[in-house]
Design a protein around this motif. Structure first.
Motif, short mmCIF file in Angstrom:
data_model
loop_
_atom_site.label_atom_id
_atom_site.label_comp_id
_atom_site.label_asym_id
_atom_site.label_seq_id
_atom_site.Cartn_x
_atom_site.Cartn_y
_atom_site.Cartn_z
N HIS A 78 -9.37 14.73 9.94
CA HIS A 78 -9.45 15.19 8.56
C HIS A 78 -9.85 14.01 7.67
N GLN A 79 -10.15 14.32 6.41
CA GLN A 79 -10.69 13.31 5.51
C GLN A 79 -9.74 12.12 5.28
N PRO A 80 -8.44 12.33 5.07
CA PRO A 80 -7.57 11.16 4.91
C PRO A 80 -7.58 10.23 6.12
N PHE A 81 -7.65 10.80 7.33
CA PHE A 81 -7.71 9.95 8.53
C PHE A 81 -9.02 9.15 8.53
N LEU A 82 -10.12 9.81 8.21
CA LEU A 82 -11.42 9.12 8.18
C LEU A 82 -11.41 8.02 7.12
N ASP A 83 -10.88 8.33 5.94
CA ASP A 83 -10.84 7.32 4.87
C ASP A 83 -10.04 6.10 5.31
N GLY A 84 -8.90 6.33 5.96
CA GLY A 84 -8.08 5.23 6.42
C GLY A 84 -8.77 4.41 7.50
N PHE A 85 -9.49 5.09 8.39
CA PHE A 85 -10.21 4.38 9.44
C PHE A 85 -11.31 3.51 8.85
N ASN A 86 -12.12 4.09 7.97
CA ASN A 86 -13.20 3.32 7.36
C ASN A 86 -12.66 2.09 6.63
N LYS A 87 -11.57 2.27 5.92
CA LYS A 87 -11.00 1.17 5.15
C LYS A 87 -10.46 0.06 6.05
#
Length: 259
Positions: A78-87
């Motif tokens: 989901h988007q929060p997981f992706l955002d955390g990974f990218n960061k």
């Protein structure tokens, strides 16, 4: 036995399709993501896309595989997981489309209803930041804890300001939580891992997210690849009424289409 020769035009069309078919490799969790992708394989083949589904058991490796151009896209997060990974990893993966929600649930082998959960209960939650926050929000929504900011999707255990039952929160790898149910009083489990363990969320969860969950599972790729014709065909195939019906019938509310 008689043999019938195909017309030259038909042979030419078949040959052209086999020569010009574009291979599209997508990383996915086994259930439900890979199953949904397999369901649209035949349709994509007719459209000149040879869909290859590569099953992963570790989401971090799926994202690294996309970033490293080993696969074209993935479908598991989901988007929060992706955002955390990218960061945290310095990557720039992007969302292509939202496909479904897997309502997050709380499970127990020891207790059949929330009211039976004792003081001091040991509660397992995922140890990755986005799903840990998701678990805390669900615990709060069911009156077990209070967070400093009730709507913070980045909340951590340090943000718990009320814990009347003195729950012991244990952060564990998300994929291991179903196997550890017997050692815990309660575990907050992602639906894909619950399904893989034979749990039926609507039947077995003590409490579960509803359809308002902001954690839609997404198709993810690289910036340079997100608008590729093959990915556009995949998105179109995944978001048809026929696929919605397939998801509804197969997963019985454990997986909810968002298109």
């Amino acid at each position: 036995m008689k043999y019938f020769a195909l017309p030259a035009a038909v042979l030419a069309a078949l040959f052209s399709l086999s020569v010009h078919a574009e291979t599209l490799t997508i990383g996915a969790e086994a259930i439900p993501h890979a199953e949904i992708l397999e369901h649209v394989k035949a349709r994509l083949a007719h459209e000149g896309v040879d869909l290859k589904v590569k099953v992963f058991s570790n989401g971090l490796q799926e994202n690294f595989a996309v970033a490293g151009r080993e696969i074209d896209a993935n479908y598991f997060q989901h988007q929060p997981f992706l955002d955390g990974f990218n960061k945290s990893k310095g990557t720039h993966l992007v969302t292509v489309a939202a496909i479904h929600v897997e309502p997050f649930g709380a499970y127990s082998q020891k207790y059949r209803q929330l009211a039976d959960l004792p003081d001091g209960a040991v509660v397992g939650i995922p140890n990755d930041p986005s799903n840990a926050a998701r678990a805390l929000l669900l615990l709060q929504r069911n009156g077990l804890i209070t967070l400093r900011d009730p709507g913070n999707i980045l909340a951590t255990a340090r943000d718990v300001v009320g814990n009347p039952k003195k729950l012991q929160l244990k952060e564990l790898e998300a994929a291991t939580l179903p196997r550890l149910l017997g050692q815990l009083d309660l575990a907050l489990i992602n639906t894909n891992y619950a399904l893989q363990a034979g749990l039926k969320p609507k039947r077995d969860a003590l409490f579960i997210e509803d359809s308002r969950s902001p954690y839609a599972n997404i198709l993810v790729s690289r910036e340079d690849n997100k608008n590729s014709p093959a990915l556009k065909k995949l998105v179109a195939a995944l978001t048809t009424p026929e696929v919605k019906q397939f998801i509804d019938q197969k997963y019985q509310g454990a997986v909810v289409p968002v298109f």
